[in-house]
Design a protein around this motif. Structure first.
Motif, PDB file in Angstrom:
ATOM      1  N   THR A  23       0.851  -1.198  -0.141  1.00  0.00           N
ATOM      2  CA  THR A  23      -0.091  -0.006   0.138  1.00  0.00           C
ATOM      3  C   THR A  23       0.834   1.267   0.119  1.00  0.00           C
ATOM      4  OG1 THR A  23      -0.171  -0.103   2.347  1.00  0.00           O
ATOM      5  CG2 THR A  23      -1.978  -1.027   1.221  1.00  0.00           C
ATOM      6  N   GLU A  24       0.484   2.214  -0.440  1.00  0.00           N
ATOM      7  CA  GLU A  24       1.034   3.621  -0.357  1.00  0.00           C
ATOM      8  C   GLU A  24       1.443   4.075   1.203  1.00  0.00           C
ATOM      9  OE1 GLU A  24       1.983   5.211  -3.114  1.00  0.00           O
ATOM     10  OE2 GLU A  24       0.928   3.653  -4.144  1.00  0.00           O
ATOM     11  N   GLU A  53       1.613   6.077   4.398  1.00  0.00           N
ATOM     12  CA  GLU A  53       0.644   7.131   5.016  1.00  0.00           C
ATOM     13  C   GLU A  53       1.236   7.786   6.154  1.00  0.00           C
ATOM     14  OE1 GLU A  53      -2.869   4.541   5.774  1.00  0.00           O
ATOM     15  OE2 GLU A  53      -1.899   2.950   4.841  1.00  0.00           O
ATOM     16  N   SER A  54       0.661   8.946   6.525  1.00  0.00           N
ATOM     17  CA  SER A  54       1.319   9.803   7.281  1.00  0.00           C
ATOM     18  C   SER A  54       1.303   9.248   9.035  1.00  0.00           C
ATOM     19  CB  SER A  54       0.641  11.249   7.519  1.00  0.00           C
ATOM     20  OG  SER A  54      -0.639  10.962   7.731  1.00  0.00           O
ATOM     21  N   SER A  55       0.218   8.335   9.400  1.00  0.00           N
ATOM     22  CA  SER A  55       0.061   7.990  10.642  1.00  0.00           C
ATOM     23  C   SER A  55       1.342   6.888  10.944  1.00  0.00           C
ATOM     24  CB  SER A  55      -1.204   7.229  10.739  1.00  0.00           C
ATOM     25  OG  SER A  55      -1.412   6.072   9.526  1.00  0.00           O
ATOM     26  N   SER A  84       6.818   1.959   6.386  1.00  0.00           N
ATOM     27  CA  SER A  84       7.304   3.059   6.435  1.00  0.00           C
ATOM     28  C   SER A  84       8.804   3.200   6.827  1.00  0.00           C
ATOM     29  CB  SER A  84       6.422   3.712   7.777  1.00  0.00           C
ATOM     30  OG  SER A  84       7.179   5.144   8.008  1.00  0.00           O
ATOM     31  N   LYS A  98      -7.479  -0.159  10.604  1.00  0.00           N
ATOM     32  CA  LYS A  98      -7.584  -0.309   9.194  1.00  0.00           C
ATOM     33  C   LYS A  98      -8.408  -1.784   9.099  1.00  0.00           C
ATOM     34  CE  LYS A  98      -5.530  -0.817   4.850  1.00  0.00           C
ATOM     35  NZ  LYS A  98      -6.235  -1.921   4.718  1.00  0.00           N
TER      36      LYS A  98
END
Length: 241
Positions: free
Chosen positions: A24-25, A27-29, A60, A160
């Motif tokens: 997945t792309e 994500e800031s979290s 990340s 999620k």
């Protein structure tokens, strides 16, 4: 040295798959967590690493360009084998890692600390890890902080997963709220493709439902008059029309 396969590997991989997070792309979290991990531990590299069947993939990353590496050279594949945080103070002196290409060349890992990402069911799907190119000693407070952040990663994954389940449930409810064409005689239901299905087949196609069939008292009396109904059996009452 390649890590051993984790206990209950099939169940572990299934748990990872169920999060639907791989590839997945950014994500800031999650990026906020790796940033905090690098800052708290004063290291150049921090990763959220998910250990797939043949690779470790980084949801990340701070201080690293690649998005994945082979599981064969993965430090995190070793970390998920235990319950506790894995600390490697100097990989050059550790027989498990001293010949590892990630130690002998870029990113030149020397210090590694990885906290297993443990699902509520106990499956170890990856790690939150920090890496340095020189030997390190972290304080008890830094170790505890990293473990707290790892727990936050799992909470994000659970959020999620639950959100995806709720969205799917709402979609099923919307389908069931629509006007459903039903045959007046056989009670079959016409699906969106124009084909007729039994009630059971239609419902199962929109929800994870299994059926247990029986015969109500009214149908027993009509089709099997020789069989005495069980007195006071509410399950056998005739349905309302």
């Amino acid at each position: 040295m390649r890590a051993n396969v984790a206990p209950r590997e099939a169940a572990r991989l299934e748990a990872l798959k169920n999060y639907r997070i791989l590839d997945t792309e950014a994500e800031s979290s999650y990026d906020a967590i790796t940033y905090l991990a690098a800052q708290l531990c004063d290291v150049p590299i921090a990763l959220i690493s998910l250990v797939d069947e043949e690779r470790q993939w980084f949801k990340s990353k701070v201080g690293l360009e690649v998005s994945e590496t082979s599981r064969d050279v993965s430090f995190c594949a070793h970390a998920i084998l235990g319950e506790q945080t894995l600390v490697v103070r100097d990989a050059r002196e550790d027989e498990r890692f001293r010949d590892n290409p990630l130690v002998c060349s870029e990113p030149n890992i020397v210090f590694y600390m990885g906290v297993p990402l443990s699902t509520p069911e106990g499956a170890k799907i990856g790690t939150l890890c920090v890496i340095d190119r020189q030997p390190r000693e972290l304080s008890a407070a830094q170790v505890h902080s990293l473990e707290v952040l790892a727990h936050q990663v799992v909470l994000q994954l659970e959020l999620k997963r639950v959100s995806d389940q709720l969205a799917a449930a709402l979609e099923r409810i919307n389908v069931m709220e629509e006007l459903i064409p039903i045959c007046s005689y056989c009670k079959g239901i016409r699906n969106d493709s124009g084909y007729w299905q039994s009630v059971e087949a239609f419902i199962k196609s929109h929800d994870n439902v299994e059926f247990s069939h029986g015969v109500c008292n009214a149908c027993m009396a009509r089709f099997f008059p020789e069989v005495e109904p069980i007195p006071g059996d509410p399950a056998g009452d005739a349905p309302e029309s």
